[in-house]
Scaffold this active site. Structure first.
Site, mmCIF file in Angstrom:
data_model
loop_
_atom_site.group_PDB
_atom_site.id
_atom_site.type_symbol
_atom_site.label_atom_id
_atom_site.label_comp_id
_atom_site.label_asym_id
_atom_site.label_seq_id
_atom_site.Cartn_x
_atom_site.Cartn_y
_atom_site.Cartn_z
ATOM 1 N N LYS A 69 10.743 -5.215 47.221
ATOM 2 C CA LYS A 69 10.911 -3.965 47.958
ATOM 3 C C LYS A 69 12.195 -4.032 48.779
ATOM 4 O O LYS A 69 12.538 -5.098 49.312
ATOM 5 C CB LYS A 69 9.695 -3.783 48.871
ATOM 6 C CG LYS A 69 9.621 -2.469 49.627
ATOM 7 C CD LYS A 69 8.330 -2.437 50.471
ATOM 8 C CE LYS A 69 8.193 -1.166 51.280
ATOM 9 N NZ LYS A 69 6.942 -1.164 52.070
ATOM 10 N N SER A 121 4.211 2.935 51.388
ATOM 11 C CA SER A 121 5.645 3.025 51.224
ATOM 12 C C SER A 121 6.185 2.182 50.061
ATOM 13 O O SER A 121 7.295 2.424 49.596
ATOM 14 C CB SER A 121 6.343 2.576 52.511
ATOM 15 O OG SER A 121 6.046 1.228 52.794
ATOM 16 N N SER A 174 0.694 0.131 53.051
ATOM 17 C CA SER A 174 1.861 0.352 52.185
ATOM 18 C C SER A 174 1.902 -0.480 50.917
ATOM 19 O O SER A 174 2.711 -0.217 50.039
ATOM 20 C CB SER A 174 3.155 0.114 52.970
ATOM 21 O OG SER A 174 3.419 1.227 53.785
#
Lengths: 514, 501
Positions: free
Chosen positions: B90, B165, B189
């Site tokens: 990420k 996210s 997330s």
């Protein structure tokens, strides 16, 4: 590498506008001033001499090239996390112990949030809720208004740890602000006093004592000129006996104890002038102008900051265990008052001497080092307070610059004590040579220059005979009763011996022969 | 521009779909598979799936050369435990010499000068980092729509969000663009996008994995977590990333159990759930039914499955948003345009530099949370919001601890709905925040939780189920999640056999 920020920092300086009717600080007579009580509290920031910064691995050093000690954490790069420097905790605890504070067994760190280019993270890690030391204080000794030496304890509210900010540098008329982050993250202890101080003299004595203390503790160099010791002074005035404190003003930017005292002296008159003119003292931060000795108000464009303190979630509470605390306690260096007692009791020197010799840790250490080499303690004290002190006074006062080793000084003292050289030869002849050529040995200097005290009776007898034979008139006068002439004969013999003769022995020989 | 067409024969082959690293490593040993082939396969998939917008940057050449190095190590017998693991990270995880920008313009062209501890530990075991992945800006969001790189798309239905996210990270695993991903989980997330994409996502205990190198959103909530196709891979990644780290003072010094070797659940579990999650009409019917089916199945297997009341759960979302925004407002202060990243060209003085830089480069959701956090920490509202939320957090923690004195696991849906349509909730932040209603508890209290696939809804969108365990109870949680996954597969198999009959 320099970080350049394209910006101005607006600082609008203005001075209080005085009308014809208002009193000026200079109008305040000493008599009027004496009817007011000045109340002073201090925030003393002191940089700690740790190897690395408070939360980063970067080297903590003053005076290096700009932006050289700036790792990812110091620059607040994303993803970096603080890690507490245990040494800084120990230094703060050391200070707390020396000041009789209560040491927090679980101390926490908080974030103080504000934007400023020299503050990389946009917040300063400080301590708000649970500072490392609470209460305690420092004993000071000062001359009061009547010139009498007075003792007093100035209490601390608390001592906390925090990180220093970087430096904004403005060069010439450059529009840019240059940023140097070397200082960012340097560990500081902030000592917050109670409003216990009542005069510039007391405040001077207080900061002097703190400076002496941190130096003795080996936790800071306490250098105000370089900014490793910085004071924010809160000053207010009130009529004697008034129940409430007056409105306080904070003064910053004083780079020496003397300037701090000047600032207080000006500020108390300024405030009294305001109060006497039915004006109001405004709560504000003022700066000290070294050149004209006055304080002036400053306004940063922003309104009052709300620092939004909250516990730093990146730092767990630091637990100071029983073991850790006792390890710090047992490694405590001797404090000034402890050394004073030791000097009086162990070396038998007068209290006054002990006071002078413990003025700085370096002098005290030197004294002890010499005392380890010779038993003539009082003589050592006399030397340090006499010829050595004179030398230091002429050379900046730092014992580190004194070239003579404790061993050499002890040897010299022993030469004089044993009568091998006379006292005057030791202080006035050998000592100056030693200062110039510290690697030479005192005894060798004396021998080379023929300064060894002459106690060879045969040799002296012939000198005495020579003198007696050369002045028959004086000898006759002496024998007739003019006994005062003995001094003349002694002087002549001494001259002939190149001052190496033992005057006592010369006296005895002359008395016998005459 | 000249178009150069050239053939690389090994580029054109398809690999079977691997569920676990163990299968990959078996083929690496015995079936002529190489890391170079694996990497080419994934690069090809990434290219053909570029519309999913899962990756922000792909390290094709670097992945190829690392693969060759790992292949050589495999021959020499010196390869690490993650040889054959091709992973995406990420865009909030620091990776030395690579771009890092939390999907934000404020970190435009920023390069990380050091590597996150978690990432480094994977590299040390010969994982191959294939690229950095799309996400919500500064990990703030539940749909991956708050990204300055544009939204990532759900591979099951390109009109739907992948969740957030860590949206790009979940899609990448869902669509087979890499074998596993590393995400971060502050309020769900990792787990919420894993559920939306039908993959496994783990939020470990707070402090299990060092946060060093993770761009902070809310420091006391943030956890790095793996997104995988199997529980066993999640267990292995977790095991390798966890443990003490000199660069993070909040990481735990607790020893790390061999999670991957303990995936053999035995015995009966005591499981609590909240009846309302099976009845509340705000939760989609399919999710309620599939959750109930799991609970029934576990009951049928002899586990103790008990409905419970946890009254403070209603306060979770407000508590979460007050505390996370407070921390975020401070954590994001460093993005000021002074030392790195974006600085407004329009600035005329210090104040305008701050204002313009931060207004131009932060997206609306990030600005909203910074303002909210600044507000709740301001002197006049501090006690009403921040202090109170801290107190509620402590109470929820105590209540959760009491729950785990009686139960081994807490089971709930991961999300109230399956993946929603892109744009559906962007105008209503509160609706968006509700997507985290089941996941925030684990972050508020610090406990570990895992999301595992639990079938699909009638539109074919994935559903997940969440298992939360006691603080540092990862070992049992992973073993039970592995057991539950196998139980679900068994039932599914039986079901399809019955259908055939």
């Amino acid at each position: 590498m320099l970080w350049t920020a394209r910006m101005h920092i607006f600082v609008i300086a203005f001075s209080i506008i005085m009308t014809q009717n208002t009193l000026q600080p200079a109008d305040i007579t000493d008599e009027l001033l004496a009817t007011y009580e000045t109340v002073i509290g201090l925030e003393v920031h002191c940089q700690l001499l740790t190897e690395s910064k408070l939360f980063a691995r970067d080297v903590n050093r003053f005076g290096t090239e700009p932006n050289t000690n700036i790792g990812p954490l110091t620059l607040a790069l994303p993803g970096t996390l603080p890690k507490i420097n245990k040494k800084a905790i120990e230094y703060a605890v050391r200070l707390g112990l020396a000041c009789g504070c209560s040491i927090s067994r679980k101390t926490t760190f908080d974030r103080k949030n504000y934007f400023y280019p020299d503050l990389p993270k946009g917040y300063q890690i400080s301590q708000d809720k649970k500072p490392i030391c609470e209460n305690g204080g420092v004993a000071i000794s000062f001359k009061n208004a009547e010139g009498k030496t007075t003792d007093k304890v100035i209490r601390f509210h608390h001592i906390h740890l925090e990180e220093d900010a970087g430096k904004s540098v403005h060069e010439g008329d450059q529009e840019e602000t240059l940023l140097d982050y070397n200082r960012a993250g340097t560990p500081l202890v902030e000592m917050v006093s109670e409003p216990d101080l009542r005069s510039a003299e007391e405040t001077g004595a207080f900061v002097t004592e703190i400076r002496r203390l941190v130096r003795y503790l080996g936790i800071s160099d306490g250098n105000m000129e370089e900014g490793s010791l910085r004071c924010d002074v809160n000053v207010s005035v009130r009529k004697y006996g008034a129940p409430e404190y007056g409105t306080k003003v904070e003064i910053k930017n004083m780079n020496s104890i003397r300037n701090m005292m000047r600032a207080i002296s000006f500020e108390e008159r300024r405030q009294v002038a305001l109060v006497e003119s039915d004006g109001q003292v405004q709560q504000e931060t003022r700066m000290f102008d070294v050149d004209n000795g006055q304080t002036y108000g400053m306004r940063v464009k922003e309104t009052m900051n709300d620092y939004r303190y909250f516990p730093d979630p990146d730092l767990s509470p630091v637990v100071i265990s029983e073991e850790w605390l006792s390890a710090i306690t047992s490694a405590m260096p001797a404090l000034p008052h402890e050394l004073r007692e030791k000097f009086v009791n162990q070396y038998g020197i007068p209290t006054y001497d002990a006071m002078v010799l413990t003025d700085t840790k370096e002098i005290a250490d030197y004294f002890e080092a010499v005392c380890n080499k010779t038993p003539a303690y009082k003589t050592v004290s006399n030397w340090l307070m006499g010829p050595v002190k004179s030398f230091l006074n002429e050379n900046g006062g730092d014992i580190a610059l004194f070239p003579v080793s404790p061993q050499s000084l002890a040897d010299l003292i022993d030469l004089a004590e044993s009568g091998t050289v006379s006292n005057s030869v030791a202080t006035q002849k050998i000592f100056p040579v030693l200062l110039a050529e510290p690697q030479r040995e005192p005894k060798e200097i004396a021998a080379t220059n023929n300064w060894l005290q002459n106690s060879n009776t045969n040799e002296l007898e012939s000198l005495v005979d020579e003198v007696i034979n050369s002045m028959p008139d004086k000898v006759a006068a002496y024998r007739k009763g003019k006994k005062g002439l003995i001094g003349l004969f002694v002087g002549e013999v001494m001259k002939k011996s190149n001052n190496t003769a033992d005057p006592k022995l010369v006296n005895q020989l002359l008395a016998k022969k005459l | 521009m000249a178009l150069i067409i050239y053939l690389q024969p090994h580029k054109y082959f398809t690999l079977k779909e691997y569920l676990t690293l163990a299968e990959i490593q078996e083929d690496l040993r015995e079936d002529g598979l190489t890391c170079v082939k694996l990497v080419e396969h994934y690069l090809q998939k990434i290219e053909s799936s570029s519309h999913l917008n899962a990756f922000v940057e792909v390290y094709a050449d670097e992945a190829r050369s690392t693969a060759a190095v790992v292949d050589a190590k495999l021959v020499n017998g010196t390869a690490g435990r993650l040889a054959g693991m091709v992973i995406g990270i990420k865009d909030v995880l620091s990776h030395k010499g690579h771009g890092l920008q939390a999907a934000s313009q404020i970190l435009d062209s920023y390069q990380a000068p050091f590597t996150a501890t978690a990432v480094q530990r994977l590299i040390d075991e010969d994982a191959i980092i294939i690229g950095r992945q799309n996400c919500d800006e500064f990990a703030m969001g539940s749909s991956n729509e708050n990204s300055s790189f544009g939204p990532a798309l759900n591979a099951a239905d390109n009109s739907k969000v992948p969740g957030g996210s860590s949206g790009g990270s979940a899609v990448a695993v869902q669509a087979g663009l890499c074998h596993a991903s590393l995400g971060s989980d502050t309020g769900g997330s990792v787990r919420q996008p894993a559920a939306f994409c039908g993959v496994v996502g783990v939020k470990p205990s707070y402090g299990r994995i060092s946060r060093y190198g993770l761009i902070a959103y809310a420091s006391s909530f943030d956890c790095i977590g793996p997104i995988t196709k199997s529980v066993s891979d999640a267990a292995l990644l977790l095991e390798i990333m966890s443990g003490d780290d000199d660069y993070d003072s909040t990481v735990s010094t607790k020893e790390v159990p061999a999670y991957s070797a303990s995936l053999n659940w035995e015995g009966k579990a005591r499981i609590g759930y909240i009846q309302d999650t099976l009845e509340n009409e705000a939760i989609s019917v399919d999710i309620r039914q599939r959750t109930k089916a799991v609970l029934d199945r576990l009951r049928a297997e002899g586990h103790e499955v008990v409905p419970v009341e946890i009254p403070l759960l209603d306060s979770l979302l407000p508590t979460y948003y007050i505390l996370t925004t407070a921390e975020a407002s401070s954590n994001l202060s460093r993005f000021d345009g002074v030392r790195y990243g974006h600085r407004s060209a329009e600035s005329t003085d210090l104040e305008s530099m701050y204002k313009k830089t931060r207004t131009e480069a932060f997206g609306p959701e990030v600005r909203r949370r910074i303002l909210l956090g600044t507000f709740v920490l301001s002197a006049n509202y501090y006690d009403a919001y921040y202090t109170k939320a801290q107190r509620v957090r402590r109470l929820v923690r105590e209540e959760t601890n009491r729950f785990f004195e009686q139960f081994d696991f807490f089971i709930s849906p991961v999300t109230p709905t399956t993946a929603f349509t892109i744009g559906e909730k962007t105008e209503d932040p509160l609706q968006m925040y509700l997507a985290d209603v089941f996941t925030v508890q684990a972050n508020v209290v610090g406990n570990p939780a895992i999301a595992v696939p639990n079938g699909f809804d009638q539109q074919g969108m994935p559903i997940g189920i969440q298992i939360m365990a006691p603080y540092f109870g990862e070992e049992k949680m992973l073993a039970f999640a592995d057991y539950l996954t196998r139980l679900n597969q068994k039932v599914a198999k039986k079901y399809s056999e019955n259908q055939e009959v």
